[in-house]
Design a protein around this motif. Structure first.
Motif, PDB file in Angstrom:
ATOM      1  N   ASP A 221      50.735  38.517  48.630  1.00 34.48           N
ATOM      2  CA  ASP A 221      51.152  39.881  48.960  1.00 34.48           C
ATOM      3  C   ASP A 221      50.630  40.914  47.965  1.00 34.48           C
ATOM      4  OD1 ASP A 221      52.499  39.038  51.183  1.00 34.48           O
ATOM      5  OD2 ASP A 221      54.448  38.881  50.183  1.00 34.48           O
ATOM      6  N   ASN A 222      50.486  40.525  46.706  1.00 33.57           N
ATOM      7  CA  ASN A 222      50.080  41.527  45.717  1.00 33.57           C
ATOM      8  C   ASN A 222      48.943  41.086  44.789  1.00 33.57           C
ATOM      9  OD1 ASN A 222      51.449  39.668  44.176  1.00 33.57           O
ATOM     10  ND2 ASN A 222      53.241  40.975  43.838  1.00 33.57           N
ATOM     11  N   GLN A 223      48.377  39.895  45.036  1.00 31.98           N
ATOM     12  CA  GLN A 223      47.281  39.430  44.186  1.00 31.98           C
ATOM     13  C   GLN A 223      46.253  38.660  45.002  1.00 31.98           C
ATOM     14  OE1 GLN A 223      49.682  37.308  41.295  1.00 31.98           O
ATOM     15  NE2 GLN A 223      49.314  38.886  39.762  1.00 31.98           N
ATOM     16  N   ILE A 224      45.049  38.556  44.431  1.00 34.74           N
ATOM     17  CA  ILE A 224      43.990  37.791  45.079  1.00 34.74           C
ATOM     18  C   ILE A 224      43.247  36.983  44.018  1.00 34.74           C
ATOM     19  CG2 ILE A 224      42.274  39.671  44.936  1.00 34.74           C
ATOM     20  CD1 ILE A 224      41.312  38.717  47.758  1.00 34.74           C
ATOM     21  N   LEU A 225      42.897  35.751  44.364  1.00 31.73           N
ATOM     22  CA  LEU A 225      42.220  34.850  43.439  1.00 31.73           C
ATOM     23  C   LEU A 225      40.895  34.390  44.050  1.00 31.73           C
ATOM     24  CD1 LEU A 225      42.101  32.858  40.961  1.00 31.73           C
ATOM     25  CD2 LEU A 225      43.374  31.241  42.388  1.00 31.73           C
ATOM     26  N   PHE A 226      39.823  34.452  43.250  1.00 32.39           N
ATOM     27  CA  PHE A 226      38.514  33.951  43.647  1.00 32.39           C
ATOM     28  C   PHE A 226      38.135  32.814  42.697  1.00 32.39           C
ATOM     29  CE2 PHE A 226      38.768  38.420  44.703  1.00 32.39           C
ATOM     30  CZ  PHE A 226      38.223  38.512  45.973  1.00 32.39           C
ATOM     31  N   LYS A 227      37.788  31.649  43.251  1.00 31.30           N
ATOM     32  CA  LYS A 227      37.399  30.490  42.430  1.00 31.30           C
ATOM     33  C   LYS A 227      36.023  30.016  42.848  1.00 31.30           C
ATOM     34  CE  LYS A 227      40.596  27.396  41.517  1.00 31.30           C
ATOM     35  NZ  LYS A 227      41.640  26.367  41.705  1.00 31.30           N
ATOM     36  N   PHE A 228      35.086  29.966  41.877  1.00 29.11           N
ATOM     37  CA  PHE A 228      33.719  29.537  42.175  1.00 29.11           C
ATOM     38  C   PHE A 228      32.994  29.201  40.873  1.00 29.11           C
ATOM     39  CE2 PHE A 228      33.979  34.062  41.574  1.00 29.11           C
ATOM     40  CZ  PHE A 228      32.901  34.389  40.765  1.00 29.11           C
ATOM     41  N   SER A 229      32.119  28.223  40.935  1.00 24.87           N
ATOM     42  CA  SER A 229      31.236  27.867  39.813  1.00 24.87           C
ATOM     43  C   SER A 229      31.986  27.717  38.492  1.00 24.87           C
ATOM     44  CB  SER A 229      30.129  28.923  39.658  1.00 24.87           C
ATOM     45  OG  SER A 229      29.380  29.051  40.839  1.00 24.87           O
ATOM     46  N   GLY A 230      33.203  27.157  38.533  1.00 28.03           N
ATOM     47  CA  GLY A 230      33.981  26.976  37.315  1.00 28.03           C
ATOM     48  C   GLY A 230      34.608  28.245  36.788  1.00 28.03           C
ATOM     49  N   ILE A 231      34.569  29.312  37.584  1.00 29.49           N
ATOM     50  CA  ILE A 231      35.126  30.610  37.185  1.00 29.49           C
ATOM     51  C   ILE A 231      36.303  30.948  38.091  1.00 29.49           C
ATOM     52  CG2 ILE A 231      34.654  33.086  36.965  1.00 29.49           C
ATOM     53  CD1 ILE A 231      31.681  32.337  36.586  1.00 29.49           C
ATOM     54  N   SER A 232      37.349  31.518  37.514  1.00 28.85           N
ATOM     55  CA  SER A 232      38.475  32.028  38.300  1.00 28.85           C
ATOM     56  C   SER A 232      38.644  33.517  38.004  1.00 28.85           C
ATOM     57  CB  SER A 232      39.780  31.294  37.946  1.00 28.85           C
ATOM     58  OG  SER A 232      39.700  29.930  38.299  1.00 28.85           O
ATOM     59  N   VAL A 233      38.701  34.315  39.054  1.00 32.04           N
ATOM     60  CA  VAL A 233      38.932  35.757  38.919  1.00 32.04           C
ATOM     61  C   VAL A 233      40.203  36.086  39.684  1.00 32.04           C
ATOM     62  CG1 VAL A 233      38.050  38.076  39.359  1.00 32.04           C
ATOM     63  CG2 VAL A 233      36.453  36.234  38.776  1.00 32.04           C
ATOM     64  N   VAL A 234      41.207  36.590  38.987  1.00 30.69           N
ATOM     65  CA  VAL A 234      42.462  36.962  39.637  1.00 30.69           C
ATOM     66  C   VAL A 234      42.661  38.462  39.461  1.00 30.69           C
ATOM     67  CG1 VAL A 234      43.845  36.441  37.569  1.00 30.69           C
ATOM     68  CG2 VAL A 234      44.939  36.500  39.822  1.00 30.69           C
ATOM     69  N   SER A 235      43.074  39.118  40.521  1.00 31.91           N
ATOM     70  CA  SER A 235      43.210  40.573  40.486  1.00 31.91           C
ATOM     71  C   SER A 235      44.464  41.013  41.219  1.00 31.91           C
ATOM     72  CB  SER A 235      41.981  41.226  41.136  1.00 31.91           C
ATOM     73  OG  SER A 235      42.182  42.620  41.342  1.00 31.91           O
ATOM     74  N   ARG A 236      45.038  42.076  40.751  1.00 34.34           N
ATOM     75  CA  ARG A 236      46.129  42.699  41.498  1.00 34.34           C
ATOM     76  C   ARG A 236      45.517  43.372  42.729  1.00 34.34           C
ATOM     77  NH1 ARG A 236      46.167  48.148  41.591  1.00 34.34           N
ATOM     78  NH2 ARG A 236      44.799  49.207  40.107  1.00 34.34           N
ATOM     79  N   LEU A 237      46.345  43.629  43.721  1.00 34.73           N
ATOM     80  CA  LEU A 237      45.922  44.375  44.898  1.00 34.73           C
ATOM     81  C   LEU A 237      46.490  45.789  44.830  1.00 34.73           C
ATOM     82  CD1 LEU A 237      46.507  41.623  47.617  1.00 34.73           C
ATOM     83  CD2 LEU A 237      44.321  42.338  46.621  1.00 34.73           C
ATOM     84  N   ILE A 238      45.850  46.698  45.533  1.00 35.11           N
ATOM     85  CA  ILE A 238      46.296  48.092  45.541  1.00 35.11           C
ATOM     86  C   ILE A 238      47.318  48.283  46.647  1.00 35.11           C
ATOM     87  CG2 ILE A 238      45.581  50.486  45.906  1.00 35.11           C
ATOM     88  CD1 ILE A 238      42.850  49.731  44.749  1.00 35.11           C
ATOM     89  N   GLU A 239      48.419  48.923  46.292  1.00 33.30           N
ATOM     90  CA  GLU A 239      49.441  49.222  47.287  1.00 33.30           C
ATOM     91  C   GLU A 239      49.075  50.506  48.030  1.00 33.30           C
ATOM     92  OE1 GLU A 239      53.158  49.450  45.288  1.00 33.30           O
ATOM     93  OE2 GLU A 239      53.230  47.318  44.772  1.00 33.30           O
ATOM     94  N   GLY A 240      49.594  50.654  49.218  1.00 29.23           N
ATOM     95  CA  GLY A 240      49.341  51.874  49.979  1.00 29.23           C
ATOM     96  C   GLY A 240      48.738  51.562  51.335  1.00 29.23           C
TER      97      GLY A 240
END
Length: 368
Positions: A221-240
């Motif tokens: 609901d409020n975050q997104i995770l990208f996993k690839f090539s041994g890397i993890s990128v987690v980010s908040r999402l924008i409300e609105g």
């Protein structure tokens, strides 16, 4: 902690997570990178609490441990060391690290690892996968159209839509709108949507590779995770609430043009050289078999460019911001693009005819 690892791989890992390190923060710990031995490797983590990046580097572990080191000085040191084996030791008693490589030795002050904020654990939600090269292209074709208006945060990111097997990403700053649609081989799903911050999109395009290896994406609901090539990128999402983009895309036109993408790009680039002196405005005249691009710099001179076209419908003239036109043409790989117009004061549309649909809506400008 005491570990040994190669300079090249170490620096690559540092540069990967450094993209998430905060340059302006009231929390000094966020200007650092977390180093922690885990799963037989060295885990590196950087975060500004909006986006977090984690990766692992192969290492020889002599003694487990962890420490936070200041990102800028740490990265500069590792960058300048020779491409040889590095031995890094960290003392938790005084939070200092010693870096040895060849005849070089540095002692650097750090911070306790337990003060570093943990990245959120995301292992459930809407899950799908997509090829790295496909996701990279999708992001690159819309990211420049996000808004920089801090008063409208819901426009400062890209709207991600997942519906059935379609993946869509849309961005707008109210002056133009970029829409990219592609297909995945995932199972059909109900409509899912999220607004991803522009900073996250920017960093993803730097990290994603042009290869077929897949990216696993987990959306909550409020975050997104990208996993690839041994890397993890987690980010908040924008409300609105993101604007209804369908209302912005014209469903009819009076003029339709097919034109070679590279020819139009190069001609627009040249005309834009003088347009900079006149608020970046270029005029485009659509005739039966050619379009004519002109720009005017009152104290310097004028530019005139001709590009052959195939026209259907009415001849017309319209003025655009040259930069906005170039932003779209630079990221289109199709040999030809279609331009659709409905008069000098109506939004213009640049689109591709390939199955991987790309639509770019651009507002005209008034010119004397």
């Amino acid at each position: 902690m005491r570990i040994k690892l190669q300079q090249k791989e170490f620096y690559q890992g540092i540069q990967t997570v450094r993209k998430a390190v905060s340059s302006k923060t009231t929390l000094p710990i966020l200007s650092g990178i977390l180093l922690k031995t885990e799963k037989g490797k060295l885990k590196l983590v950087g975060t500004d609490l909006e986006i977090g990046i984690e990766c692992y580097v192969d290492t020889g572990i002599i003694q487990d441990g962890s420490i936070v080191l200041p990102a800028q000085h740490f990265a500069n040191i590792i960058r300048e060391l020779p491409n040889q084996e590095i031995i890094l030791s960290a003392e938790t008693s005084n939070n200092t690290a010693q870096i040895k490589c060849g005849n070089s030795q540095f002692n650097i002050h750090g911070s306790p690892a337990d003060e570093f904020p943990l990245l959120p654990e995301i292992d459930s939600g809407t899950i799908f996968t997509v090829e790295q090269q496909k996701l990279k292209k999708i992001i690159e074709q819309i990211k420049f159209a996000t808004s920089k208006d801090e008063n409208k945060p819901f426009l400062s990111g890209g709207l991600l839509l997942l519906e059935n097997k379609d993946i869509k990403l849309i961005a707008t700053d109210t002056y133009r709108l970029a829409y990219k649609e592609d297909v995945t081989d995932n199972k059909k799903s109900d409509l899912t949507k999220a607004i991803i911050p522009n900073t996250t999109l920017q960093e993803l395009t730097k990290l994603l590779d042009n290869k077929e290896e897949r990216v696993e994406v987990i959306l909550t609901d409020n975050q997104i995770l990208f996993k690839f090539s041994g890397i993890s990128v987690v980010s908040r999402l924008i409300e609105g609430q993101f604007p209804n983009y369908k209302q912005v895309i014209p469903d009819a036109s009076e003029t339709e043009v097919s034109v070679d993408t590279k020819e139009l790009l190069q001609a627009t680039k040249r005309a834009a050289l003088l347009a900079k002196e006149d608020s970046d405005i270029i005029k485009i005249n659509f005739n039966e078999d050619k379009l004519i691009i002109t720009s005017n710099a009152p104290e310097i001179g004028q530019a005139y460019e001709e590009v052959p076209i195939s026209l259907l419908g009415q001849e017309t003239e319209i003025a655009f911001n040259a930069k906005y036109v170039l932003d779209a043409l630079k990221v289109i790989s199709d040999e030809e693009v279609n331009i659709k117009l409905s008069g000098p004061l109506a939004p213009g549309v640049i689109e591709t005819s390939s199955e991987q649909k790309y639509i770019y809506v651009i507002m005209p400008v008034r010119s004397a």
